[in-house]
Write a protein that holds these residues in place. Structure first.
Motif, PDB file in Angstrom:
ATOM      1  N   ASN A  30       0.831  -1.201   0.000  1.00 35.77           N
ATOM      2  CA  ASN A  30       0.000   0.000   0.000  1.00 35.77           C
ATOM      3  C   ASN A  30       0.865   1.250   0.000  1.00 35.77           C
ATOM      4  OD1 ASN A  30      -2.380  -1.507   0.123  1.00 35.77           O
ATOM      5  ND2 ASN A  30      -2.381  -1.542   2.369  1.00 35.77           N
ATOM      6  N   GLU A  31       0.389   2.295  -0.592  1.00 35.77           N
ATOM      7  CA  GLU A  31       1.171   3.537  -0.692  1.00 35.77           C
ATOM      8  C   GLU A  31       1.533   4.088   0.676  1.00 35.77           C
ATOM      9  OE1 GLU A  31      -0.543   6.496  -3.157  1.00 35.77           O
ATOM     10  OE2 GLU A  31      -0.558   5.252  -4.974  1.00 35.77           O
ATOM     11  N   ASP A  32       0.595   3.981   1.635  1.00 33.65           N
ATOM     12  CA  ASP A  32       0.883   4.526   2.965  1.00 33.65           C
ATOM     13  C   ASP A  32       1.552   3.498   3.883  1.00 33.65           C
ATOM     14  OD1 ASP A  32      -1.185   2.796   3.521  1.00 33.65           O
ATOM     15  OD2 ASP A  32      -2.593   4.328   4.214  1.00 33.65           O
ATOM     16  N   GLY A  33       1.716   2.262   3.402  1.00 36.51           N
ATOM     17  CA  GLY A  33       2.374   1.233   4.194  1.00 36.51           C
ATOM     18  C   GLY A  33       1.557   0.720   5.364  1.00 36.51           C
ATOM     19  N   LYS A  34       0.280   1.076   5.402  1.00 34.71           N
ATOM     20  CA  LYS A  34      -0.568   0.667   6.529  1.00 34.71           C
ATOM     21  C   LYS A  34      -1.508  -0.469   6.135  1.00 34.71           C
ATOM     22  CE  LYS A  34      -0.497   5.235   8.704  1.00 34.71           C
ATOM     23  NZ  LYS A  34      -1.314   6.392   9.190  1.00 34.71           N
ATOM     24  N   LEU A  35      -1.872  -1.261   7.123  1.00 32.12           N
ATOM     25  CA  LEU A  35      -2.771  -2.388   6.895  1.00 32.12           C
ATOM     26  C   LEU A  35      -4.185  -1.880   6.624  1.00 32.12           C
ATOM     27  CD1 LEU A  35      -3.145  -5.478   6.876  1.00 32.12           C
ATOM     28  CD2 LEU A  35      -3.602  -5.346   9.330  1.00 32.12           C
ATOM     29  N   ASP A  36      -4.843  -2.472   5.638  1.00 30.49           N
ATOM     30  CA  ASP A  36      -6.228  -2.132   5.347  1.00 30.49           C
ATOM     31  C   ASP A  36      -6.987  -3.398   4.959  1.00 30.49           C
ATOM     32  OD1 ASP A  36      -5.133  -2.636   2.874  1.00 30.49           O
ATOM     33  OD2 ASP A  36      -6.049  -0.930   1.864  1.00 30.49           O
ATOM     34  N   ILE A  37      -8.272  -3.231   4.684  1.00 29.67           N
ATOM     35  CA  ILE A  37      -9.126  -4.331   4.232  1.00 29.67           C
ATOM     36  C   ILE A  37      -9.680  -3.952   2.871  1.00 29.67           C
ATOM     37  CG2 ILE A  37     -11.245  -5.624   4.691  1.00 29.67           C
ATOM     38  CD1 ILE A  37     -10.730  -5.300   7.648  1.00 29.67           C
ATOM     39  N   LYS A  38      -9.511  -4.832   1.907  1.00 25.91           N
ATOM     40  CA  LYS A  38      -9.861  -4.519   0.519  1.00 25.91           C
ATOM     41  C   LYS A  38     -11.338  -4.777   0.194  1.00 25.91           C
ATOM     42  CE  LYS A  38      -5.539  -3.589  -0.405  1.00 25.91           C
ATOM     43  NZ  LYS A  38      -5.080  -2.188  -0.621  1.00 25.91           N
ATOM     44  N   PHE A  39     -11.996  -5.649   0.968  1.00 20.13           N
ATOM     45  CA  PHE A  39     -13.409  -5.950   0.739  1.00 20.13           C
ATOM     46  C   PHE A  39     -13.976  -6.545   2.025  1.00 20.13           C
ATOM     47  CE2 PHE A  39     -10.790  -9.400  -1.023  1.00 20.13           C
ATOM     48  CZ  PHE A  39     -11.137 -10.452  -0.184  1.00 20.13           C
ATOM     49  N   THR A  40     -15.271  -6.635   2.098  1.00 20.09           N
ATOM     50  CA  THR A  40     -15.902  -7.227   3.277  1.00 20.09           C
ATOM     51  C   THR A  40     -15.426  -8.663   3.439  1.00 20.09           C
ATOM     52  OG1 THR A  40     -17.873  -5.857   3.001  1.00 20.09           O
ATOM     53  CG2 THR A  40     -18.087  -7.818   4.379  1.00 20.09           C
ATOM     54  N   PRO A  41     -14.842  -8.995   4.589  1.00 24.73           N
ATOM     55  CA  PRO A  41     -14.310 -10.344   4.794  1.00 24.73           C
ATOM     56  C   PRO A  41     -15.333 -11.431   4.486  1.00 24.73           C
ATOM     57  CG  PRO A  41     -13.593  -8.916   6.564  1.00 24.73           C
ATOM     58  CD  PRO A  41     -14.567  -8.118   5.741  1.00 24.73           C
ATOM     59  N   GLY A  42     -14.850 -12.461   3.765  1.00 22.92           N
ATOM     60  CA  GLY A  42     -15.692 -13.593   3.437  1.00 22.92           C
ATOM     61  C   GLY A  42     -16.437 -13.485   2.130  1.00 22.92           C
ATOM     62  N   THR A  43     -16.276 -12.342   1.420  1.00 20.07           N
ATOM     63  CA  THR A  43     -17.055 -12.139   0.198  1.00 20.07           C
ATOM     64  C   THR A  43     -16.234 -12.300  -1.082  1.00 20.07           C
ATOM     65  OG1 THR A  43     -16.641  -9.738   0.161  1.00 20.07           O
ATOM     66  CG2 THR A  43     -18.565 -10.525   1.399  1.00 20.07           C
ATOM     67  N   ALA A  44     -14.915 -12.376  -0.983  1.00 17.29           N
ATOM     68  CA  ALA A  44     -14.079 -12.487  -2.175  1.00 17.29           C
ATOM     69  C   ALA A  44     -12.746 -13.132  -1.784  1.00 17.29           C
ATOM     70  CB  ALA A  44     -13.855 -11.112  -2.813  1.00 17.29           C
ATOM     71  N   PHE A  45     -11.868 -13.278  -2.765  1.00 17.48           N
ATOM     72  CA  PHE A  45     -10.563 -13.920  -2.559  1.00 17.48           C
ATOM     73  C   PHE A  45      -9.441 -12.910  -2.784  1.00 17.48           C
ATOM     74  CE2 PHE A  45      -6.755 -15.921  -4.235  1.00 17.48           C
ATOM     75  CZ  PHE A  45      -6.531 -16.960  -3.352  1.00 17.48           C
ATOM     76  N   LEU A  46      -8.462 -12.909  -1.901  1.00 20.69           N
ATOM     77  CA  LEU A  46      -7.242 -12.135  -2.092  1.00 20.69           C
ATOM     78  C   LEU A  46      -6.145 -12.799  -1.278  1.00 20.69           C
ATOM     79  CD1 LEU A  46      -5.905  -9.648  -3.361  1.00 20.69           C
ATOM     80  CD2 LEU A  46      -6.542  -8.348  -1.314  1.00 20.69           C
ATOM     81  N   TYR A  47      -5.124 -13.274  -1.968  1.00 13.86           N
ATOM     82  CA  TYR A  47      -4.027 -13.976  -1.303  1.00 13.86           C
ATOM     83  C   TYR A  47      -3.389 -13.063  -0.267  1.00 13.86           C
ATOM     84  CZ  TYR A  47       0.102 -16.934  -0.804  1.00 13.86           C
ATOM     85  OH  TYR A  47       1.093 -17.742  -0.312  1.00 13.86           O
ATOM     86  N   SER A  48      -3.233 -13.563   0.958  1.00 14.75           N
ATOM     87  CA  SER A  48      -2.787 -12.682   2.037  1.00 14.75           C
ATOM     88  C   SER A  48      -1.875 -13.376   3.038  1.00 14.75           C
ATOM     89  CB  SER A  48      -4.004 -12.113   2.791  1.00 14.75           C
ATOM     90  OG  SER A  48      -3.582 -11.361   3.909  1.00 14.75           O
ATOM     91  N   GLY A  49      -0.661 -12.859   3.133  1.00 10.03           N
ATOM     92  CA  GLY A  49       0.230 -13.263   4.214  1.00 10.03           C
ATOM     93  C   GLY A  49      -0.136 -12.576   5.515  1.00 10.03           C
ATOM     94  N   GLU A  50      -0.661 -11.363   5.425  1.00  8.09           N
ATOM     95  CA  GLU A  50      -1.037 -10.600   6.619  1.00  8.09           C
ATOM     96  C   GLU A  50      -2.029 -11.382   7.481  1.00  8.09           C
ATOM     97  OE1 GLU A  50       0.055  -7.813   7.819  1.00  8.09           O
ATOM     98  OE2 GLU A  50       1.006  -6.706   6.167  1.00  8.09           O
ATOM     99  N   GLY A  51      -2.985 -12.040   6.839  1.00  2.14           N
ATOM    100  CA  GLY A  51      -3.981 -12.800   7.592  1.00  2.14           C
ATOM    101  C   GLY A  51      -3.342 -13.919   8.394  1.00  2.14           C
ATOM    102  N   PHE A  52      -2.382 -14.628   7.795  1.00  2.00           N
ATOM    103  CA  PHE A  52      -1.704 -15.715   8.493  1.00  2.00           C
ATOM    104  C   PHE A  52      -0.929 -15.202   9.705  1.00  2.00           C
ATOM    105  CE2 PHE A  52      -2.987 -18.254   5.020  1.00  2.00           C
ATOM    106  CZ  PHE A  52      -2.720 -19.581   5.311  1.00  2.00           C
ATOM    107  N   GLU A  53      -0.351 -14.014   9.585  1.00  2.00           N
ATOM    108  CA  GLU A  53       0.416 -13.473  10.719  1.00  2.00           C
ATOM    109  C   GLU A  53      -0.507 -13.065  11.870  1.00  2.00           C
ATOM    110  OE1 GLU A  53       3.477 -14.130  10.671  1.00  2.00           O
ATOM    111  OE2 GLU A  53       3.278 -14.739   8.587  1.00  2.00           O
ATOM    112  N   TYR A  54      -1.672 -12.534  11.541  1.00  2.00           N
ATOM    113  CA  TYR A  54      -2.655 -12.236  12.584  1.00  2.00           C
ATOM    114  C   TYR A  54      -3.087 -13.526  13.278  1.00  2.00           C
ATOM    115  CZ  TYR A  54      -7.072 -10.584  14.712  1.00  2.00           C
ATOM    116  OH  TYR A  54      -8.112 -10.293  15.580  1.00  2.00           O
ATOM    117  N   LEU A  55      -3.353 -14.572  12.495  1.00  2.00           N
ATOM    118  CA  LEU A  55      -3.765 -15.850  13.062  1.00  2.00           C
ATOM    119  C   LEU A  55      -2.667 -16.433  13.952  1.00  2.00           C
ATOM    120  CD1 LEU A  55      -5.785 -18.144  13.327  1.00  2.00           C
ATOM    121  CD2 LEU A  55      -4.991 -19.037  11.125  1.00  2.00           C
ATOM    122  N   ALA A  56      -1.410 -16.271  13.562  1.00  2.00           N
ATOM    123  CA  ALA A  56      -0.302 -16.745  14.398  1.00  2.00           C
ATOM    124  C   ALA A  56      -0.281 -16.018  15.732  1.00  2.00           C
ATOM    125  CB  ALA A  56       1.028 -16.564  13.671  1.00  2.00           C
ATOM    126  N   ASP A  57      -0.542 -14.713  15.717  1.00  2.00           N
ATOM    127  CA  ASP A  57      -0.614 -13.957  16.970  1.00  2.00           C
ATOM    128  C   ASP A  57      -1.750 -14.474  17.850  1.00  2.00           C
ATOM    129  OD1 ASP A  57       1.540 -12.260  16.535  1.00  2.00           O
ATOM    130  OD2 ASP A  57       0.321 -10.729  15.538  1.00  2.00           O
TER     131      ASP A  57
END
Length: 371
Positions: free
Chosen positions: A164-191
């Motif tokens: 992202n241009e601002d380097g901050k975490l965001d959400i691209k669509f309402t969770p559960g409604t589409a597909f977007l490959y994400s490493g960020e999600g796995f890191e949250y789950l690890a936490d």
């Protein structure tokens, strides 16, 4: 004289009996395999496989390769080829480790499902109820995100926030409604897992060893750095030169669910065989892991779009020989791939210390499907 001669028939009988026992033993011993069985049911001689790999490594410029072929849920072919480091010309061996890149995600998904079976968390309970996430608290939609969404890449998170241009975490669509490959999600789950187990993030390595690596005979599989990794890890290469790459190559001893696994083909093969044989999890859990959660998604980041569908931490690729389950991985100067058939109990996994796993996979898969 009569006493001495009478012994000869007995000695002759004993000799014949001994020869018969040895012959029967030799007849029951299976000859060592000299060929692999392909997805199409054809045989490829080891010598032909060796020649194919050498040709591909030479033409693509792959410095080093660790590869295993699995038949009937057993390792039948294992090679460690090429160089550990092009500058030093040190050869790699069967103990040489590689960045697993995104193939780290499947063993972590398996670990998550172990925790689900143990009642530590639920696949469909919003993760924020276990652990709030301040980095995305400004967007209330994050409270919809579940472990299932993370493992099937439908959380709405980008692959990485630094895109992202601002380097901050965001959400691209309402969770559960589409597909977007994400490493960020796995890191949250690890936490979340670390929080629920009341351990530091890096202590998830020990949990992984106890619940996944040891039971499935992954003798060398490390999400965190240690002395063994330092000694045995290959150097990454990019555009023909030694290149440290990024991510785990920074040599930071941090558990990263989405990319930091350090391993080699024979160890990762133990995990694949565990999936083939459905070891360590209940059948209903494996059904969830292998079920299509997202069918042939139309959009993705990082040039990952093809004919794959997605299960939980694993891809599902349709072929004329049935579905192949797998995942690819890349940390710039390390790339890898694995695929297997649950029905045929055939598969492969390979790791390279270069950027060319994708090009090798493009050649290898048709080679293993030829009629």
């Amino acid at each position: 004289m009569k006493t001495i001669q009478s012994k000869y028939p007995l000695l002759l009988v004993l000799a014949i009996l001994l020869i018969s026992i040895i012959s029967c033993k030799d007849a029951t011993q299976k000859p060592k395999p000299d060929a692999i069985l392909t997805f199409s049911g054809q045989r490829i001689l080891f010598t032909e496989m060796d020649q194919f790999l050498k040709s591909q490594m030479d033409s693509l410029g792959i410095p080093g390769l660790s590869i295993v072929i699995i038949n009937d849920s057993k390792v039948v072919y294992h090679r460690a080829l090429g160089l550990k480091d092009m500058d030093t010309q040190e050869k790699l061996d069967e103990k040489t480790l590689f960045d697993a890149g995104s193939t780290s995600k499947t063993p972590f998904a398996y670990l998550t499902l172990k925790m689900v079976e143990q009642g530590i968390l639920d696949l469909d309970t919003p993760l924020h109820t276990y652990l709030p996430y301040p980095d995305i608290a400004h967007d209330e939609r994050y409270k919809l995100i579940t472990a299932r969404m993370v493992l099937s890449h439908t959380s709405g998170f980008p692959n990485w926030r630094f895109f992202n241009e601002d380097g901050k975490l965001d959400i691209k669509f309402t969770p559960g409604t589409a597909f977007l490959y994400s490493g960020e999600g796995f890191e949250y789950l690890a936490d979340v897992l670390a929080h629920l187990k009341n351990v530091d993030r890096n202590e998830l390595q020990k949990l992984f060893e106890n619940e996944v690596a040891t039971p499935l005979k992954m003798d060398h599989a490390y999400y965190t750095w240690n002395d063994y990794v330092t000694t045995h890890r290959a150097s990454g290469h990019f555009e023909g030169k030694v290149n440290p790459g990024w991510g785990a190559t920074e040599k930071k001893p941090d558990f990263r669910a989405s990319y930091s696994l350090q391993t080699e083909a024979i160890s990762y093969a133990g995990f694949i065989i565990g999936l083939m044989e459905e070891k360590g999890l209940e059948k209903k859990t494996f059904d969830e892991l292998f079920k299509i959660h997202v069918e042939n998604p139309e959009e993705d980041e990082g040039d990952r779009l093809d004919d794959r569908s997605w299960g939980l931490g694993i891809t599902i690729k349709p072929t004329i020989y049935g579905p192949l389950y797998g995942h690819s991985g890349g940390n710039l100067s390390f790339t890898c791939d694995y695929k297997f058939s649950r029905e045929k109990k055939i598969g492969y996994v390979f790791f390279t210390n270069s950027e060319f796993a994708g090009k090798l996979e493009e050649k290898l898969l048709p080679f293993l499907m030829k009629k």
